[in-house]
Design a protein around this motif. Structure first.
Motif, PDB file in Angstrom:
ATOM      1  N   SER B  85       0.843  -1.201   0.000  1.00 41.53           N
ATOM      2  CA  SER B  85       0.000   0.000   0.000  1.00 41.53           C
ATOM      3  C   SER B  85       0.874   1.246   0.000  1.00 41.53           C
ATOM      4  O   SER B  85       0.571   2.227  -0.689  1.00 41.53           O
ATOM      5  CB  SER B  85      -0.890   0.038   1.244  1.00 41.53           C
ATOM      6  OG  SER B  85      -1.602  -1.138   1.379  1.00 41.53           O
ATOM      7  N   ASN B  89       0.972   4.127  -2.727  1.00 43.31           N
ATOM      8  CA  ASN B  89       0.791   5.512  -2.278  1.00 43.31           C
ATOM      9  C   ASN B  89       1.917   6.403  -2.831  1.00 43.31           C
ATOM     10  O   ASN B  89       1.671   7.502  -3.318  1.00 43.31           O
ATOM     11  CB  ASN B  89       0.770   5.540  -0.746  1.00 43.31           C
ATOM     12  CG  ASN B  89       0.799   6.945  -0.182  1.00 43.31           C
ATOM     13  OD1 ASN B  89       1.869   7.498   0.017  1.00 43.31           O
ATOM     14  ND2 ASN B  89      -0.364   7.533   0.055  1.00 43.31           N
ATOM     15  N   TRP B  92       1.321   7.025  -6.598  1.00 40.49           N
ATOM     16  CA  TRP B  92       0.275   7.991  -6.914  1.00 40.49           C
ATOM     17  C   TRP B  92       0.631   9.405  -6.481  1.00 40.49           C
ATOM     18  O   TRP B  92       0.318  10.383  -7.156  1.00 40.49           O
ATOM     19  CB  TRP B  92      -1.042   7.554  -6.254  1.00 40.49           C
ATOM     20  CG  TRP B  92      -2.223   8.363  -6.692  1.00 40.49           C
ATOM     21  CD1 TRP B  92      -2.770   9.422  -6.052  1.00 40.49           C
ATOM     22  CD2 TRP B  92      -2.983   8.201  -7.897  1.00 40.49           C
ATOM     23  NE1 TRP B  92      -3.829   9.917  -6.757  1.00 40.49           N
ATOM     24  CE2 TRP B  92      -3.985   9.184  -7.908  1.00 40.49           C
ATOM     25  CE3 TRP B  92      -2.907   7.304  -8.972  1.00 40.49           C
ATOM     26  CZ2 TRP B  92      -4.907   9.305  -8.940  1.00 40.49           C
ATOM     27  CZ3 TRP B  92      -3.832   7.428  -9.997  1.00 40.49           C
ATOM     28  CH2 TRP B  92      -4.806   8.422  -9.967  1.00 40.49           C
ATOM     29  N   ASP B  93       1.301   9.509  -5.331  1.00 39.94           N
ATOM     30  CA  ASP B  93       1.597  10.816  -4.747  1.00 39.94           C
ATOM     31  C   ASP B  93       2.996  11.324  -5.075  1.00 39.94           C
ATOM     32  O   ASP B  93       3.492  12.232  -4.410  1.00 39.94           O
ATOM     33  CB  ASP B  93       1.430  10.754  -3.220  1.00 39.94           C
ATOM     34  CG  ASP B  93      -0.033  10.826  -2.817  1.00 39.94           C
ATOM     35  OD1 ASP B  93      -0.856  11.199  -3.661  1.00 39.94           O
ATOM     36  OD2 ASP B  93      -0.338  10.511  -1.653  1.00 39.94           O
ATOM     37  N   TYR B 152      -6.906   2.072   1.569  1.00 39.21           N
ATOM     38  CA  TYR B 152      -5.761   2.996   1.681  1.00 39.21           C
ATOM     39  C   TYR B 152      -5.386   3.584   0.318  1.00 39.21           C
ATOM     40  O   TYR B 152      -5.141   4.786   0.201  1.00 39.21           O
ATOM     41  CB  TYR B 152      -4.561   2.264   2.296  1.00 39.21           C
ATOM     42  CG  TYR B 152      -3.379   3.173   2.533  1.00 39.21           C
ATOM     43  CD1 TYR B 152      -3.390   4.100   3.575  1.00 39.21           C
ATOM     44  CD2 TYR B 152      -2.266   3.134   1.709  1.00 39.21           C
ATOM     45  CE1 TYR B 152      -2.313   4.945   3.788  1.00 39.21           C
ATOM     46  CE2 TYR B 152      -1.185   3.966   1.919  1.00 39.21           C
ATOM     47  CZ  TYR B 152      -1.209   4.878   2.959  1.00 39.21           C
ATOM     48  OH  TYR B 152      -0.143   5.710   3.155  1.00 39.21           O
ATOM     49  N   VAL B 153      -5.332   2.722  -0.685  1.00 34.43           N
ATOM     50  CA  VAL B 153      -4.855   3.175  -1.994  1.00 34.43           C
ATOM     51  C   VAL B 153      -5.935   3.957  -2.747  1.00 34.43           C
ATOM     52  O   VAL B 153      -5.687   5.067  -3.225  1.00 34.43           O
ATOM     53  CB  VAL B 153      -4.368   1.969  -2.844  1.00 34.43           C
ATOM     54  CG1 VAL B 153      -3.978   2.430  -4.244  1.00 34.43           C
ATOM     55  CG2 VAL B 153      -3.192   1.288  -2.165  1.00 34.43           C
ATOM     56  N   TYR B 156      -8.342   6.506   0.279  1.00 26.34           N
ATOM     57  CA  TYR B 156      -7.531   7.557   0.897  1.00 26.34           C
ATOM     58  C   TYR B 156      -6.607   8.257  -0.111  1.00 26.34           C
ATOM     59  O   TYR B 156      -6.719   9.457  -0.348  1.00 26.34           O
ATOM     60  CB  TYR B 156      -6.713   6.994   2.061  1.00 26.34           C
ATOM     61  CG  TYR B 156      -5.687   7.974   2.575  1.00 26.34           C
ATOM     62  CD1 TYR B 156      -6.073   9.141   3.234  1.00 26.34           C
ATOM     63  CD2 TYR B 156      -4.322   7.776   2.354  1.00 26.34           C
ATOM     64  CE1 TYR B 156      -5.138  10.061   3.671  1.00 26.34           C
ATOM     65  CE2 TYR B 156      -3.379   8.691   2.790  1.00 26.34           C
ATOM     66  CZ  TYR B 156      -3.795   9.829   3.447  1.00 26.34           C
ATOM     67  OH  TYR B 156      -2.859  10.747   3.861  1.00 26.34           O
ATOM     68  N   THR B 157      -5.693   7.475  -0.705  1.00 28.95           N
ATOM     69  CA  THR B 157      -4.650   8.082  -1.551  1.00 28.95           C
ATOM     70  C   THR B 157      -5.214   8.746  -2.794  1.00 28.95           C
ATOM     71  O   THR B 157      -4.895   9.904  -3.091  1.00 28.95           O
ATOM     72  CB  THR B 157      -3.625   7.007  -1.963  1.00 28.95           C
ATOM     73  OG1 THR B 157      -3.072   6.416  -0.787  1.00 28.95           O
ATOM     74  CG2 THR B 157      -2.510   7.609  -2.792  1.00 28.95           C
ATOM     75  N   LYS B 161      -7.365  12.195  -0.030  1.00 30.27           N
ATOM     76  CA  LYS B 161      -6.187  12.985   0.335  1.00 30.27           C
ATOM     77  C   LYS B 161      -6.170  14.355  -0.331  1.00 30.27           C
ATOM     78  O   LYS B 161      -5.795  15.352   0.273  1.00 30.27           O
ATOM     79  CB  LYS B 161      -4.908  12.214  -0.005  1.00 30.27           C
ATOM     80  CG  LYS B 161      -3.650  12.930   0.449  1.00 30.27           C
ATOM     81  CD  LYS B 161      -2.423  12.069   0.342  1.00 30.27           C
ATOM     82  CE  LYS B 161      -1.196  12.840   0.797  1.00 30.27           C
ATOM     83  NZ  LYS B 161       0.028  12.022   0.747  1.00 30.27           N
ATOM     84  N   ASN B 167      -9.444  13.988   5.174  1.00 30.68           N
ATOM     85  CA  ASN B 167      -8.735  12.881   4.527  1.00 30.68           C
ATOM     86  C   ASN B 167      -8.184  11.858   5.511  1.00 30.68           C
ATOM     87  O   ASN B 167      -8.452  10.661   5.399  1.00 30.68           O
ATOM     88  CB  ASN B 167      -7.627  13.408   3.601  1.00 30.68           C
ATOM     89  CG  ASN B 167      -6.764  14.484   4.247  1.00 30.68           C
ATOM     90  OD1 ASN B 167      -6.778  14.669   5.457  1.00 30.68           O
ATOM     91  ND2 ASN B 167      -6.019  15.204   3.424  1.00 30.68           N
TER      92      ASN B 167
END
Lengths: 62, 329
Positions: B85, B89, B92-93, B152-153, B156-157, B161, B167
Motif C-alpha cells: 500500500s 501511495n 500515486w503521490d 488505503y490506496v 484515501y490516496t 487525500k 482525509n
C-alpha cells in the motif's frame, strides 16, 4: 571498456543504454532478491502444507 | 542523479512522475541506480513496523490457538500488504512528494525508482499478500487485508487525500484495521474486542497526523494537500486535536471495561492517557512561536509512543499470562 558493460535499450526502445559495472551489480542484486523471495514463498507453501496436513498424512487410506 | 528530469502531471491525473534521461543519447535512466534498499524504502518500513505490531496484538488477544507458522504467515502478509500500500501511495503521490521537504528524498522523486516500477512492485506485492493470506491463513483475514489495501490506496490516496480536510480521519480506517486482521487470522471471524482496538487507532490517527501537519503546514500548502491546518487554519486544528484527544483517552480504557485489559493495561492506559491529554492541552494553549512548534512536535512524538505502549501492555499481559482485570464484567 565495452566488455564489462551491459548494453540494453531505453524505455522507448530507441536509445541504447550502457550500464556501468555498479549498475550491473545492483541489477544482479535485485534479481537475486526476487529469486530468493520466490524461493521463500515456495518454502512457505511447502511448510504450511505440512502444518495443515499434520498427522492426517499418516491416517490416509490408499 | 543530476541528469534526471521530472514530468509532474500525476496525482488524480494518473501519477506519472518519471525519471528519464535528459535527452542524452545513450544516457542511463535513473532507475537503473535502484538498489534493494530503495525498493525496501517504498514499503514505508516505519509505518509497516507499527502495523505488524498492532496486528500481532490483535492475534495475541484472540481466543483460541494458532500454529506459530500460520501466525508468522499472517503477520508476513499484513506486513507485505501494508508495505505494498505504501509503494502504491508513493506511486500515486509522487508529484506531491517531489515538492515536500519531508518526502523529497523518497525513491521516486529522488529518481532512483521509476513511478511505473513502484506501481508494478506495489500491485504485485498487494496481490501476493492477499493470495497467500487466503490460501494459507483464511478467507476472512484475506478479505480484510484486501479491503485495507484498497481503502488505503483508492479511497484515501486517490480520492480523499486531495479532496477533503477530513482525509486522514476517514483514511485512518486503513491503518486501524490490522488488529482485526490479526484477530481474524486466529478466530476466522470478528468480535467486539478487535473492533475496540480498531476504534482506538482510528481515534488516535487525527491528533497524531494533525500535530505533524501543524508543523509541516508550509509543506502541505505548497503541495496543495488540503490538510486541516491548510484549509481551516491552525486554531481550528488545535480545537480538533483536543476534541479527538478527549474522545481517545476514555476509548483507550474500553479494554478494561470489556475485560480483556488487565492491571498492567489499566496503569498504562491511565498514565499514557493523562500524558496524551496534557500534551494536547499544551498544543491548544500555545499557539504562536517556538513553544507552539515544540508542543506540536512533542504531541506527535508522544502519540507514537502512546499507541506502541498501550498495545505493548496488552501484549505483555498475554505473554506473562496475567489474568484480565475485568472489574465491570
Amino acid at each position: 571498456m565495452t566488455e564489462d558493460k551491459d548494453m540494453t535499450t531505453d524505455e522507448d526502445g530507441a536509445a541504447p543504454v550502457t550500464l556501468t559495472p555498479e549498475q550491473q551489480a545492483r541489477l544482479r542484486r535485485r534479481n537475486i532478491a526476487v529469486a530468493l523471495g520466490l524461493i521463500a514463498m515456495v518454502g512457505l507453501f511447502f511448510a504450511m502444507t505440512l502444518v495443515r496436513l499434520g498427522g492426517n498424512v499418516a491416517d490416509r487410506t490408499y | 542523479m543530476s541528469d534526471i528530469t521530472y514530468t509532474q502531471n500525476g496525482g488524480s491525473n494518473g501519477a506519472s512522475v518519471s525519471a528519464s534521461p535528459r535527452g542524452l543519447k545513450g544516457a542511463t535512466p535513473g532507475y537503473m541506480e535502484a538498489d534493494i534498499a530503495d525498493y525496501f524504502a517504498l514499503l514505508k518500513p516505519r509505518v509497516m513496523s507499527l502495523v505488524i505490531f498492532t496486528g500481532l496484538v490483535g492475534m495475541m488477544i484472540a481466543p483460541g490457538d494458532i500454529h506459530p507458522l500460520t501466525a508468522f504467515t499472517a503477520l508476513l502478509c499484513i506486513a507485505v500488504g501494508a508495505g505494498a500500500s505504501g509503494a502504491l501511495n508513493m506511486w500515486w503521490d509522487a508529484d506531491i512528494d517531489a515538492v515536500m521537504d519531508r518526502t523529497v528524498n523518497r525513491p521516486i522523486p529522488k529518481g532512483v525508482v521509476s513511478a511505473q516500477s513502484a506501481a508494478a512492485f506495489g500491485a504485485t506485492l498487494s496481490a501476493a499478500s492477499v493470495f497467500v493470506m487466503a490460501a494459507l491463513v483464511g478467507y476472512v483475514p484475506a478479505a480484510l487485508l484486501a479491503f485495507t489495501i484498497l481503502f488505503y490506496v483508492v479511497v484515501y490516496t486517490m480520492w480523499l487525500k486531495r479532496a477533503t480536510s477530513q482525509n486522514i480521519v476517514i483514511g485512518g480506517l486503513a491503518g486501524a484495521l490490522p488488529p482485526a486482521i490479526g484477530w481474524a487470522a486466529v478466530t476466522g471471524g470478528l468480535a467486539l474486542e478487535p473492533l475496540v482496538l480498531v476504534a482506538i487507532i482510528f481515534m488516535w490517527t487525527p491528533p497524531h497526523f494533525w500535530a505533524l501537519a501543524l508543523v509541516r503546514n508550509d509543506d502541505y500548502t505548497r503541495a496543495g494537500v488540503p490538510m486541516l491546518p491548510v484549509v481551516a487554519g491552525p486554531d481550528a486544528t488545535r480545537n480538533q486535536i483536543l476534541l479527538y484527544s478527549l474522545l481517545l483517552v476514555p476509548l483507550g480504557a474500553m479494554p478494561l471495561v470489556l475485560g480483556f485489559g488487565g492491571v498492567v493495561y489499566a496503569v498504562a492506559s491511565i498514565g499514557l492517557g493523562a500524558g496524551f491529554l496534557t500534551l494536547a492541552v499544551n498544543v491548544w494553549r500555545y499557539r504562536t512561536g517556538a513553544l507552539a512548534h515544540k508542543s506540536a512536535m512533542r504531541l506527535f512524538g508522544f502519540s507514537i509512543f502512546y499507541l506502541f505502549a498501550l498495545f505493548a501492555s496488552l501484549l505483555i499481559e498475554r505473554m506473562a499470562g496475567l489474568a484480565p482485570f475485568a472489574p465491570f464484567v
